[in-house]
Design a protein around this motif. Structure first.
Motif, mmCIF file in Angstrom:
data_model
loop_
_atom_site.group_PDB
_atom_site.id
_atom_site.type_symbol
_atom_site.label_atom_id
_atom_site.label_comp_id
_atom_site.label_asym_id
_atom_site.label_seq_id
_atom_site.Cartn_x
_atom_site.Cartn_y
_atom_site.Cartn_z
ATOM 1 N N ARG A 217 121.884 102.648 -69.898
ATOM 2 C CA ARG A 217 120.644 103.887 -68.601
ATOM 3 C C ARG A 217 121.619 104.092 -67.306
ATOM 4 O O ARG A 217 121.028 104.842 -67.177
ATOM 5 C CB ARG A 217 119.321 102.081 -68.446
ATOM 6 N N TYR A 220 123.544 107.209 -69.282
ATOM 7 C CA TYR A 220 122.622 108.581 -68.549
ATOM 8 C C TYR A 220 122.065 108.908 -67.868
ATOM 9 O O TYR A 220 122.258 110.297 -67.021
ATOM 10 C CB TYR A 220 121.168 108.184 -69.179
ATOM 11 N N SER A 221 121.539 107.983 -66.132
ATOM 12 C CA SER A 221 121.896 108.183 -64.536
ATOM 13 C C SER A 221 122.905 109.130 -64.380
ATOM 14 O O SER A 221 122.307 109.961 -63.682
ATOM 15 C CB SER A 221 121.472 107.447 -64.607
ATOM 16 N N GLY A 270 125.672 105.791 -72.996
ATOM 17 C CA GLY A 270 124.807 106.721 -72.204
ATOM 18 C C GLY A 270 125.358 108.185 -71.538
ATOM 19 O O GLY A 270 124.491 109.161 -71.699
ATOM 20 N N ILE A 288 115.690 107.861 -69.333
ATOM 21 C CA ILE A 288 115.917 105.961 -68.757
ATOM 22 C C ILE A 288 115.244 104.963 -69.632
ATOM 23 O O ILE A 288 115.623 103.725 -70.739
ATOM 24 C CB ILE A 288 117.235 105.492 -67.833
ATOM 25 N N LEU A 291 115.319 104.669 -72.833
ATOM 26 C CA LEU A 291 116.784 104.166 -73.916
ATOM 27 C C LEU A 291 116.997 102.683 -73.825
ATOM 28 O O LEU A 291 116.145 102.091 -73.218
ATOM 29 C CB LEU A 291 118.275 104.550 -73.043
#
Length: 291
Positions: A217, A220-221, A270, A288, A291
Motif C-alpha cells: 500500500r 502504491y501511494s 506497490g 490502496i 490492495l
C-alpha cells in the motif's frame, strides 16, 4: 494566543499516553489538546493538568482524523499544532512557537528541527529520543536561532495560523497513511504568507512502526499520491517528480537485501502496480484500499 494541539492516532496507545505527558511538561501548555481516534481503545488517559480531549472519528485515516480535529478546534484557536503520536517535543516547544508567531505576523506556518528521526531506520525508543533531545539542548541551551524559509512543513511537527488555514483541509483522497498530505496542504498555505523551519523548536520523531500501512500500500501511494498532487497542481514538479523515480529505484536496490524493519519487496510491488496504473491512466490514491 490560543494554541490547540491535534494528534491523529491509530493503534499506538502507549505513544499517545507519552505525548500527553510531554504536553503537560510544556513550559507553555496548550490551551486545548485533541486526540483524534477511531476507537476508544486508542484514546490516551485523561491528564488532570491539560485535560486532553478524545475525539472519536467516523473515518479512519490521517487526513480524515486531522480534519475532524480541525472542525472541533478552528473556531476557538489562533494556532493549530499537528504532532504525530510518536513525536517527542522539547518542553520549550510551544513557548518558542508562540513567540515566533507573535514576532512575525507574515509567518503562517512553522515546523521545527527534528534532532533525531527514526522513520528511515528501525525506529527510536522513547529513551533514545529523549537522550537526543537532551544532548542537543545541552549544546544549545537557548536554541539555535536559525530560521529557514521552506515550501512545505514536515508533518510530524507543524503549526498553522487558523487565519491562514481558513477552509483549507487535508485532502481525504489521500487515504490511510496520507502520504504527502503535509506537502499538499502546507503548499497551499503559501498563498497566505511565509512558511519557516525554526531550529529553536526541537524534538525527535521516533518513527514507530506499529500502526503503519502495509508495504504494498505504501509503495502504491509513493507513486499514485505523487502523480495525483502533480495533476492537482498544489505542489511543484521539482518537489514530486523525484518521487516517481527515486522510490522505485531505492526499493528495487534494497529489496535485494531488505532491512528487517521494512517490507521493501512489498513497497517495490506497490511501486510497480502504481507505475502500470499511471501508464494506463488509471492511477488514483484510493486504490490502496483495494490492495
Amino acid at each position: 494566543m490560543q494554541i490547540t494541539v491535534i494528534v491523529a492516532t491509530l493503534g499506538r496507545r502507549k505513544e499517545a499516553d507519552d505525548l500527553v505527558q510531554d504536553l503537560a511538561n510544556q513550559t507553555r501548555r496548550p490551551d486545548r489538546s485533541i486526540f483524534a481516534v477511531t476507537t476508544e481503545a486508542d484514546a490516551p488517559d485523561r491528564h488532570p493538568e491539560i485535560d486532553n480531549e478524545t475525539l472519536i472519528c467516523a473515518t479512519k485515516g490521517l487526513c480524515a482524523q486531522r480534519n475532524a480535529g480541525i472542525a472541533q478546534a478552528i473556531d476557538s484557536s489562533d494556532v493549530i499544532v499537528f504532532f504525530d503520536d510518536d513525536f517527542v517535543p522539547h518542553p520549550t516547544y510551544l513557548a518558542r512557537l508562540e513567540a515566533a508567531f507573535a514576532k512575525s505576523e507574515d509567518v503562517v506556518g512553522i515546523t521545527g528541527l527534528v534532532v533525531a528521526d527514526g522513520v528511515c531506520g528501525p525506529g527510536l525508543s522513547r529513551q533514545q529520543a529523549v537522550t537526543a533531545i537532551d544532548a542537543h539542548a545541552a549544546s544549545f541551551p537557548t536554541g539555535i536561532p536559525r530560521e529557514t524559509e521552506v515550501f512545505g512543513l514536515y508533518g510530524c511537527n507543524m503549526a498553522m495560523r487558523t487565519s491562514a488555514l481558513k477552509t483549507k483541509r487535508f485532502d481525504e483522497r489521500l487515504p490511510l497513511y496520507g502520504w504527502l498530505e503535509d506537502l499538499d496542504l502546507t503548499n497551499r498555505l503559501l498563498e497566505e504568507g511565509r512558511l519557516i523551519k525554526l531550529d529553536r523548536l526541537i524534538g525527535a520523531h521516533r518513527g514507530v512502526k506499529a500502526g503503519r500501512v502495509s508495504g504494498i500500500r505504501l509503495g502504491y501511494s509513493q507513486i499514485a499520491n505523487a502523480s495525483y498532487l502533480l495533476a492537482k497542481g498544489t505542489t511543484t514538479r521539482s518537489q514530486l517528480f523525484g518521487h516517481l523515480v527515486k522510490y522505485p529505484m531505492i526499493n528495487a536496490v534494497r529489496s535485494l537485501k531488505p532491512e528487517p524493519f521494512v517490507d521493501r519487496r512489498g513497497r517495490l510491488r506497490g511501486n510497480l502496480i502504481g507505475l502500470v496504473d499511471l501508464a494506463r491512466g488509471k492511477s488514483k490514491p484510493e486504490r490502496i484500499l483495494e490492495l
